[in-house]
Enzyme design. Structure first.
Site, PDB file in Angstrom:
ATOM      1  N   GLU A 471       0.837  -1.201   0.000  1.00 46.48           N
ATOM      2  CA  GLU A 471       0.000   0.000   0.000  1.00 46.48           C
ATOM      3  C   GLU A 471       0.874   1.254   0.000  1.00 46.48           C
ATOM      4  O   GLU A 471       1.680   1.470   0.897  1.00 46.48           O
ATOM      5  CB  GLU A 471      -0.888  -0.021   1.253  1.00 46.48           C
ATOM      6  CG  GLU A 471      -1.693   1.240   1.476  1.00 46.48           C
ATOM      7  CD  GLU A 471      -2.435   1.200   2.813  1.00 46.48           C
ATOM      8  OE1 GLU A 471      -2.370   0.162   3.508  1.00 46.48           O
ATOM      9  OE2 GLU A 471      -3.057   2.207   3.167  1.00 46.48           O
ATOM     10  N   ASP A 544      -1.318  -1.245   5.557  1.00 43.81           N
ATOM     11  CA  ASP A 544      -1.126  -0.660   6.884  1.00 43.81           C
ATOM     12  C   ASP A 544      -2.174  -1.180   7.867  1.00 43.81           C
ATOM     13  O   ASP A 544      -3.255  -1.592   7.473  1.00 43.81           O
ATOM     14  CB  ASP A 544      -1.239   0.868   6.813  1.00 43.81           C
ATOM     15  CG  ASP A 544      -0.077   1.463   6.021  1.00 43.81           C
ATOM     16  OD1 ASP A 544       0.947   0.760   5.858  1.00 43.81           O
ATOM     17  OD2 ASP A 544      -0.213   2.614   5.563  1.00 43.81           O
ATOM     18  N   ASP A 546      -4.348   0.168   9.618  1.00 40.92           N
ATOM     19  CA  ASP A 546      -5.349   1.184   9.945  1.00 40.92           C
ATOM     20  C   ASP A 546      -6.582   0.973   9.074  1.00 40.92           C
ATOM     21  O   ASP A 546      -6.675  -0.018   8.353  1.00 40.92           O
ATOM     22  CB  ASP A 546      -4.767   2.597   9.771  1.00 40.92           C
ATOM     23  CG  ASP A 546      -4.258   2.817   8.354  1.00 40.92           C
ATOM     24  OD1 ASP A 546      -4.567   1.986   7.459  1.00 40.92           O
ATOM     25  OD2 ASP A 546      -3.548   3.823   8.138  1.00 40.92           O
ATOM     26  N   ASP A 548      -7.789   2.527   6.391  1.00 46.80           N
ATOM     27  CA  ASP A 548      -7.542   2.487   4.953  1.00 46.80           C
ATOM     28  C   ASP A 548      -6.930   1.156   4.534  1.00 46.80           C
ATOM     29  O   ASP A 548      -7.312   0.567   3.526  1.00 46.80           O
ATOM     30  CB  ASP A 548      -6.593   3.621   4.542  1.00 46.80           C
ATOM     31  CG  ASP A 548      -7.357   4.918   4.291  1.00 46.80           C
ATOM     32  OD1 ASP A 548      -8.606   4.864   4.305  1.00 46.80           O
ATOM     33  OD2 ASP A 548      -6.697   5.955   4.078  1.00 46.80           O
TER      34      ASP A 548
END
Ligand code: 0RA
Length: 702
Positions: A471, A544, A546, A548
């Site tokens: 990403e 990641d 998180d 997103d």
């Protein structure tokens, strides 16, 4: 329907009833006859009696039926039909009424040629005798041949011979029964269930007046079981409009009246109540052919502005949730008729490659009811969920096909609206396929020209090769620098691929980013998917930790699950597990993949949790002296892969010696697929709540 009433004369007498067997087995093994002694079985008693009354209405001999729940666990079913015959059976010396109530499968319709009625829905039934066997008390009242007759039973045994109580100028049957509490653990009826079942039945018999009444709470003897004395009776049996059998003063209780002049046409209108029809007229056909193996075919339909199909099917008035031969015939005729009409009226343009509608195209947005009646009926399997009789297929196909073609010719506005609706369905299907194909063509034709974003590995052996889908460009940069370029390929996705909110996955296949993934895999997609051309045996998703990152991971997993399922099944898909913390003291470096591991490492280092918290809170990324040891402990929390330098990324996430990979299972794929629908779907409320609850989790992390 109305002329039948006059044409048919009563040819029935007691001798046409074939005597089959006694009621003893029913009480011994009720489940064999009504399926269960639970709520379904209890209500089955009502259906069994009602079916007989409904058959009278269907034969044109009755036009009103009342089903009432009474005090004391009694149920009463009244009809103004011919009345159960009360004459004496020549061989048995017993009345027809008693035979029907005490012999399994007795009833005029099983008596052979010339007996009872031919078009009957009760053919499936086990007969009212089963109700009698499983009731503690039954009262049958018959108005027939100028007399008012009565007989009572206790657990299936007659209390006395049928007796004439007085004269009557009416005709009709009143069956009042009390389910046996020693057979049924629960004898409380569900009024809603009864209303729903009977409403459905009311649609199946055109212009039948049906009342359903919950008079259980009517006090005392007012709604007495010997209700034939009630004032309402005569008006009911006489067919006086608006009069129910139960007298007016009792009608402060819950009740519903059903009367559908249009029959199945009304059912389609009812089903489409909350929808927007795309054309005005509801198609309807009813064809009766008494000499055929299928006595009657009835179909109604209307298209609405929606993509799903709602087809209800009935055979002998039994609902078939799994459809069967009648629906197969219906679909075949529907597809053929619409194609013929569209072709004939130049709806297909000459340049179209494949100018025809598929079976799925013509089903989008349809609301239809298909009902057949046949004397010999077969279902698939034990339940009556699916019709198996082969004759139904051809009968529906020809009757419906012919009538629907005529409807289209006679109603050009409706025809045009329907064809346009189907054309939209075709376009949607073709667009979805084109999206797939464009990826496919690129993959196949430009197989050698791999996307510029891909930093490929040197090895051409798929078994040794790994593809990291990373990403973001900065993580992509670190991964490229840190990797083992012999075996590790890197494809960086720009962070915002998910911005196409509510897009369908087939649209996403057209996106540059997703296309890159597909081309890199080498397998192509769809019909020409070829797993032997897979270029990497490990496809590793590195996003990641998180929100997103979770979104991107969900999208990729859904893509693989829906379009590259063999990659999931084959265990080729993995999720990288980058560490959350880097803990350093002097030359000593540790990585922790979660909080528990962080605490364990700090503990091993002799740093107490309390101190550690101080360290972390006050000096994130800075050096601090702890009380116990004069060495500095440094804790770094990674917010994303991009924060790691090439060396760190290699050490923790890419190096096969140290890294942790989670192999993706089919369950993970399925889960992602569901979450994807929530994230991308039009179901805004659950999408919102999903994102909110996950955002909270993400906040806790930070
Ligand atoms: C057997 C033969 C005939 C009618 C019935 C049964 C019949 C049964 C029930 C049960 C509830 N309501 C009913 N109505 C009729 C035919 C009689 C004739 O031919 O007149």
């Amino acid at each position: 329907m109305t002329d039948k009433k006059d044409n048919k004369k009563s040819t029935y007498d007691a001798s046409s009833i074939s005597v089959l067997e006694g009621l003893e087995p029913v009480r011994k093994r009720p489940g064999m006859y009504i399926g269960t002694t639970g709520p379904e079985g209890l209500h089955h008693l009502i259906w069994e009696v009602f079916d007989n009354s409904r058959d009278e209405a269907m034969g044109g001999f009755a036009n009103r039926i009342e089903v009432a729940l009474l005090p004391g666990g009694y149920v009463r079913v009244v009809d103004n039909g011919r009345g159960i015959p009360v004459d004496i059976h020549k061989q048995t010396g017993v009345s027809a009424l008693e035979t029907i109530l005490t012999v399994l499968h007795a009833g005029g319709k099983f008596g052979g040629e010339g007996s009872g009625y031919k078009v009957s829905g009760g053919l499936h039934g086990v007969g009212v005798s089963v109700m009698n066997a499983l009731s503690s008390h039954v009262i049958v009242e018959v108005h027939r041949d100028g007399g008012y007759h009565m007989q009572e039973y206790a657990i299936g045994v007659p209390k006395y011979k049928v007796k004439k109580i007085g004269p009557s100028k009416f005709k009709g049957t009143i069956v009042t029964f009390q389910a046996d509490a020693t057979i049924f653990p629960e004898t409380a009826y569900d009024f809603k269930k009864i209303v729903n079942h009977l409403r459905q039945q009311a649609y199946l018999v055109k212009a039948m007046q049906l009342s359903v009444i919950d008079a259980r709470l009517v006090a005392g003897e007012e709604a007495s079981v010997h209700a034939s004395e009630d004032k309402g009776v005569k008006k009911f049996l006489d067919g006086i409009k608006g009069k129910q059998y139960l007298s007016d003063e009792h009608l402060e209780v819950p009740h519903q009246h059903f009367y559908f002049e249009g029959g199945l046409r009304s059912l389609v209108a009812f089903n489409n109540h909350y929808q927007t029809p795309v054309h005005k007229n509801i198609f309807y056909i009813e064809k009766n052919d008494v000499d055929s193996a299928v006595l009657s075919v009835e179909v109604a339909l209307q298209y609405v502005d929606d993509i799903s199909a709602r087809i209800s099917a009935f055979a002998n008035n039994i609902y078939n949730p799994e459809h069967g031969t009648h629906v197969t015939g219906f679909k075949t005729a529907l597809t053929r008729t619409l194609n013929n009409y569209a072709k004939k009226n130049n709806f297909f343009s000459a340049k179209e490659k494949d100018p025809s509608f598929t079976g799925d195209d013509v089903l989008e947005g349809i609301t239809a009811v298909v009902s057949v009646k046949m004397p010999e009926i077969q279902f698939e399997g034990q339940t009556k969920a699916k019709l198996g009789s082969v004759e139904a297929r051809g009968a529906v196909e020809s009757v419906f096909g012919e009538a629907f073609a005529t409807f289209l010719e006679e109603n050009p506005d409706d025809a045009k609206a329907i064809i346009n609706k189907v054309i939209i369905a075709v376009k949607a299907r073709k667009a979805a396929k084109a999206a797939k194909d464009s990826v496919l063509r690129k993959g196949a034709l430009e197989g050698m020209s791999l996307p510029g974003k891909l930093a490929d590995c040197q090895s051409k052996k798929a078994e040794d090769s790994e593809l990291f889908i990373v990403e973001g460009d900065s993580a992509g940069g670190s991964a490229k620098m840190g990797r083992d370029r012999k075996t590790q390929a890197i494809l960086a996705l720009r962070g915002k691929i998910l911005n196409v909110e509510r897009a369908r996955i087939d649209k996403m296949l057209a996106s540059e980013q997703i296309k890159n993934v597909v081309i890199a895999l080498g397998t192509a997609i769809g019909d020409v998917f070829d797993i032997t051309r897979l270029r990497y045996h490990k496809i590793i998703i590195a996003t990641d930790a998180d929100v997103d990152g979770a979104h991107i991971r969900t999208l990729l997993l859904t893509l693989f699950y829906r379009y590259f399922r063999p990659l999931v099944d084959g265990g080729f898909i993995y999720i990288a597990q980058p560490p959350l913390y880097k803990i350093q003291r002097g030359k000593e470096t540790h990585y922790a993949f979660d909080d528990a591991e962080k605490f364990r490492i700090l503990n091993d280092m002799g740093v107490s949790t309390a101190e550690e918290e101080t360290v972390e809170e006050e000096n994130n990324e800075e050096e601090t002296e702890t009380a116990k040891k004069s060495t500095k402990v440094r804790i770094q929390r990674y917010k994303g892969l991009g924060e790691m330098n090439a060396e760190e990324l290699w050490e923790t996430t890419m190096n096969p010696e140290n890294r942790i990979l989670k192999q993706v299972t089919v369950e993970d794929g399925l889960m992602a697929d569901k979450v994807f629908d929530i994230l991308m779907g039009t179901d805004v409320p659950s999408r919102k709540s999903f994102i909110q609850s996950n955002a909270k989790m993400a906040n806790l992390d930070i």
